[in-house]
Design a protein around this motif. Structure first.
Motif, PDB file in Angstrom:
ATOM      1  N   ASP A   1      -6.870   7.722   3.377  1.00  0.00           N
ATOM      2  CA  ASP A   1      -6.460   6.343   3.137  1.00  0.00           C
ATOM      3  C   ASP A   1      -5.046   6.046   3.604  1.00  0.00           C
ATOM      4  O   ASP A   1      -4.727   4.915   3.965  1.00  0.00           O
ATOM      5  CB  ASP A   1      -6.581   6.008   1.642  1.00  0.00           C
ATOM      6  N   GLU A   2      -4.163   7.057   3.601  1.00  0.00           N
ATOM      7  CA  GLU A   2      -2.779   6.812   4.010  1.00  0.00           C
ATOM      8  C   GLU A   2      -2.665   6.525   5.509  1.00  0.00           C
ATOM      9  O   GLU A   2      -1.603   6.094   5.979  1.00  0.00           O
ATOM     10  CB  GLU A   2      -1.893   8.009   3.646  1.00  0.00           C
TER      11      GLU A   2
ATOM     12  N   PHE B   1      -7.895  -1.619   3.819  1.00  0.00           N
ATOM     13  CA  PHE B   1      -9.057  -0.864   4.295  1.00  0.00           C
ATOM     14  C   PHE B   1      -9.196   0.488   3.584  1.00  0.00           C
ATOM     15  O   PHE B   1     -10.033   1.300   3.968  1.00  0.00           O
ATOM     16  CB  PHE B   1      -8.969  -0.650   5.803  1.00  0.00           C
ATOM     17  N   SER B   2      -8.379   0.742   2.576  1.00  0.00           N
ATOM     18  CA  SER B   2      -8.440   2.021   1.875  1.00  0.00           C
ATOM     19  C   SER B   2      -9.753   2.130   1.107  1.00  0.00           C
ATOM     20  O   SER B   2     -10.314   1.128   0.648  1.00  0.00           O
ATOM     21  CB  SER B   2      -7.255   2.170   0.918  1.00  0.00           C
TER      22      SER B   2
ATOM     23  N   TYR C   1       8.292   5.280   1.790  1.00  0.00           N
ATOM     24  CA  TYR C   1       7.126   5.872   2.449  1.00  0.00           C
ATOM     25  C   TYR C   1       7.478   6.355   3.848  1.00  0.00           C
ATOM     26  O   TYR C   1       8.178   5.664   4.607  1.00  0.00           O
ATOM     27  CB  TYR C   1       6.038   4.806   2.513  1.00  0.00           C
ATOM     28  N   LYS C   2       6.981   7.534   4.211  1.00  0.00           N
ATOM     29  CA  LYS C   2       7.388   8.129   5.497  1.00  0.00           C
ATOM     30  C   LYS C   2       6.856   7.366   6.702  1.00  0.00           C
ATOM     31  O   LYS C   2       7.387   7.478   7.797  1.00  0.00           O
ATOM     32  CB  LYS C   2       6.981   9.597   5.568  1.00  0.00           C
TER      33      LYS C   2
ATOM     34  N   GLY D   1       0.788  -1.225   0.000  1.00  0.00           N
ATOM     35  CA  GLY D   1       0.000   0.000   0.000  1.00  0.00           C
ATOM     36  C   GLY D   1       0.816   1.268   0.000  1.00  0.00           C
ATOM     37  O   GLY D   1       0.267   2.359   0.092  1.00  0.00           O
ATOM     38  N   PHE D   2       2.150   1.152  -0.123  1.00  0.00           N
ATOM     39  CA  PHE D   2       2.999   2.335  -0.126  1.00  0.00           C
ATOM     40  C   PHE D   2       4.354   1.990  -0.720  1.00  0.00           C
ATOM     41  O   PHE D   2       4.768   0.835  -0.721  1.00  0.00           O
ATOM     42  CB  PHE D   2       3.183   2.881   1.297  1.00  0.00           C
TER      43      PHE D   2
END
Length: 594
Positions: A298-299, A305-306, A140-141, A135-136
């Protein structure tokens, strides 16, 4: 059930081990993966010439991989170089006699794969998101937070299995012990912060969820501070025989958040509310008719679950997590024009004014918005019945009580800085130190509370001195309860930055003072409500306000309370019921039409 829990435990252990190997230690993991997929003599191209490729080339051991070019469709980039590698157009790739193409994109990887296959089916494609689509992207931070979330979830599943009297598979138990050792986890501390599931609180979805005649409604619950957005709605559905209503506990990922605490889970356990933990939930198996969201972002939740994922599988209903009052282009997009806003089946607005903001700022012009009032106002309407924290009530000792609600957005960015915390923090303590007949409850935004707890000196100068001063004062208290109604119920007045409280507290009929940040962004259309509030521009404004309330006066009460219906809609404690009825009416109409 024992077998299902162990299967989920094994799945999360595998996911953690992969994330740790490939993402958590990005450089070694990425190089190891690429070398396992690319032959020594392969001529390699990287497809993509953006941020993802810049980050990737900083990690790759180029001497071990024969990278000849980067491919990008942008004509403006043609002939430029990225980390010393030439950027070419897709049509030029044949000139390099490429064997293998590395897809260097997360968001457009599917489209890139299609482009490559159109050029030739002979290319070997390497996409390091193939094994786990997490999902990233790898840079990603919230990467560390996601990795630790999976690790903590492994421990929670392990604790849950034990608490329910089931046995843990020996191989799983061995791996759990290794994860605990690798991360120096205190298993008892995790148990204390996150609680353990028991059979009474595990929603028995396997018994009743196949009742075909009932409408299946799942509520994705992420953070307890927003429980009042869902409470009366969930109860209305749950008490109606036509529905099966379930709470699905979903983790909340955010900067500064304590990754070891799963607040939504702990809240539901402490409140004795049955739910399904996120690790047991599979929407493809559950097949709900409707899903309610608590947040549009969403993030801030696991990818499965987005809203983009759920939208393809069922109807999405959204109750705004707050009573929005902040303005500015960035905030209008975040509050009204994200994917969820434009693709939800239904959105519930608090007032006609609120619906007009959706019409103005969302791409779909608010066509999915219906005016019902906001469930948070149900909570205020029923405030007299709320069980207040006895220790808080005892602490107040009959004094006039003020809530101070500072925002978390500390900084110099004029697009997002609503907070006046650093401006007023010492002055407000001075004022209450001299007024022992008054009591101050500091109710910071949850993200500001995290910074206070972590004593972030960069964002809060002299934070240790500030906290030490509070500890020595007998009339100041930091409210850490998940539920802000404790503070609302025992308070006599509010001081607040631009936040949802400026509108919610209006329904209490009590005095409100707005603390504007002259260097911050504007308020939205509902922000003109502050023209009927007291305002603080200098120290004496706050002093006069505190003294006025302490003496039992509220000179702006009549004009302020006359605006309640215009800004909040109908205040009758029945918003949850209205939302349920709107859902039922639309759902029945669609099914009859079919």
């Amino acid at each position: 059930m024992e077998k299902m829990f162990n299967k989920k435990l094994e799945l999360f252990i595998d996911k953690y081990e992969y994330m740790k190997k490939f993402f958590y230690f990005s450089k070694n993991g990425i190089n190891e993966y690429l070398l396992s997929k690319i032959d020594l003599n392969d001529k390699v191209a990287i497809w993509g010439a953006g941020e993802h490729t810049e980050k990737l080339l900083q990690l790759i051991n180029i001497e071990n991989i024969n990278i000849l070019c980067c491919v990008d469709k942008s004509k403006e980039k043609r002939g430029l170089y990225i980390e010393g590698i030439r950027i070419v157009q897709p049509c030029e790739i044949k000139d390099y006699k490429i064997d293998t193409i590395i897809i260097s994109s997360y968001s457009f990887r599917k489209e890139i794969r299609e482009e490559i296959n159109k050029l030739s089916s002979m290319y070997k494609i390497v996409d390091f998101y193939d094994k786990y689509d997490l999902g990233f992207p790898f840079f990603y931070k919230y990467l560390n937070a996601n990795t630790m979330l999976i690790a903590i979830t492994v421990i929670s599943i392990f604790n849950d299995i034990k608490a329910m009297g089931y046995k843990v598979d020996k191989e799983n138990e061995k791996k759990v012990i290794e994860i605990i050792a690798q991360n120096n986890f205190d298993i008892e501390d995790i148990k204390r912060k996150n609680g353990v599931l028991n059979r009474n609180l595990l929603h028995k979805h396997e018994d009743n969820y196949d009742e075909g005649s009932k409408i299946k409604v799942d509520f994705f619950f992420q953070y307890p501070q927003g429980w009042t957005s869902l409470e009366t709605v969930w109860k209305s559905f749950n008490e109606d025989n036509r529905f099966i209503a379930r709470l699905i506990q979903v983790p909340f990922l955010q900067e500064f958040k304590d990754i070891f605490s799963d607040d939504s889970r702990k809240f539901l356990l402490d409140s004795n509310i049955p739910f399904i933990p996120w690790y047991l939930y599979d929407i493809d198996e559950e097949k709900p008719d409707i899903v309610f969201y608590q947040s549009p972002y969403d993030e801030l939740r696991p990818k499965e679950f987005s809203s983009r994922e759920i939208y393809r599988k069922t109807r999405i209903a959204y109750i705004p997590y707050a009573l929005e009052i902040g303005g500015g282009d960035l905030n209008y997009r975040l509050q009204f024009n994200l994917f969820l806003h434009n693709n939800a089946w239904m959105i519930f607005a608090r007032s006609k004014r609120h619906k007009e903001m959706y019409r103005k700022y969302s791409s779909n012009k608010g066509k999915n918005v219906v005016v019902t009032g906001h469930p948070k106002i149900d909570a205020i309407y029923k405030l007299k019945d709320f069980n207040v924290d006895r220790e808080m009530a005892k602490m107040v000792k009959g004094r006039k009580v003020f809530i101070w609600n500072p925002h978390f957005s500390i900084g110099s960015d004029p697009l997002s800085n609503w907070s006046t915390f650093n401006i007023w923090k010492d002055i407000i303590l001075d004022i209450f130190e001299k007024r022992q007949n008054c009591f101050l409850i500091i109710r910071p935004h949850p993200l500001l509370l995290e910074r206070l707890d972590k004593e972030c000196e960069e964002s809060i100068p002299k934070v240790k001195e500030f906290k030490d001063r509070i500890s020595k004062m007998g009339n100041v208290y930091i409210d850490r309860n998940f539920d802000y109604r404790h503070s609302f119920a025992i308070s006599d007045a509010l001081l607040s930055d631009a936040s949802s409280f400026l509108l919610e507290y209006l329904a209490t009929y009590k005095p409100i003072m707005y603390l504007p940040n002259k260097n911050g962004p504007s308020l939205n259309e509902d922000g003109d409500i502050v023209e009927y509030y007291y305002k603080a521009y200098e120290r004496k404004d706050i002093e006069e306000y505190v003294d006025m309330v302490a003496n039992g006066f509220d000179t702006m009460k009549d004009i302020r309370t006359s605006k309640i219906e215009e800004y909040l809609g109908i205040v009758d404690g029945k918003v949850g019921e209205r939302i349920k009825n709107c859902v039922l009416e639309k759902y029945d109409f669609e099914n009859v039409s079919i």
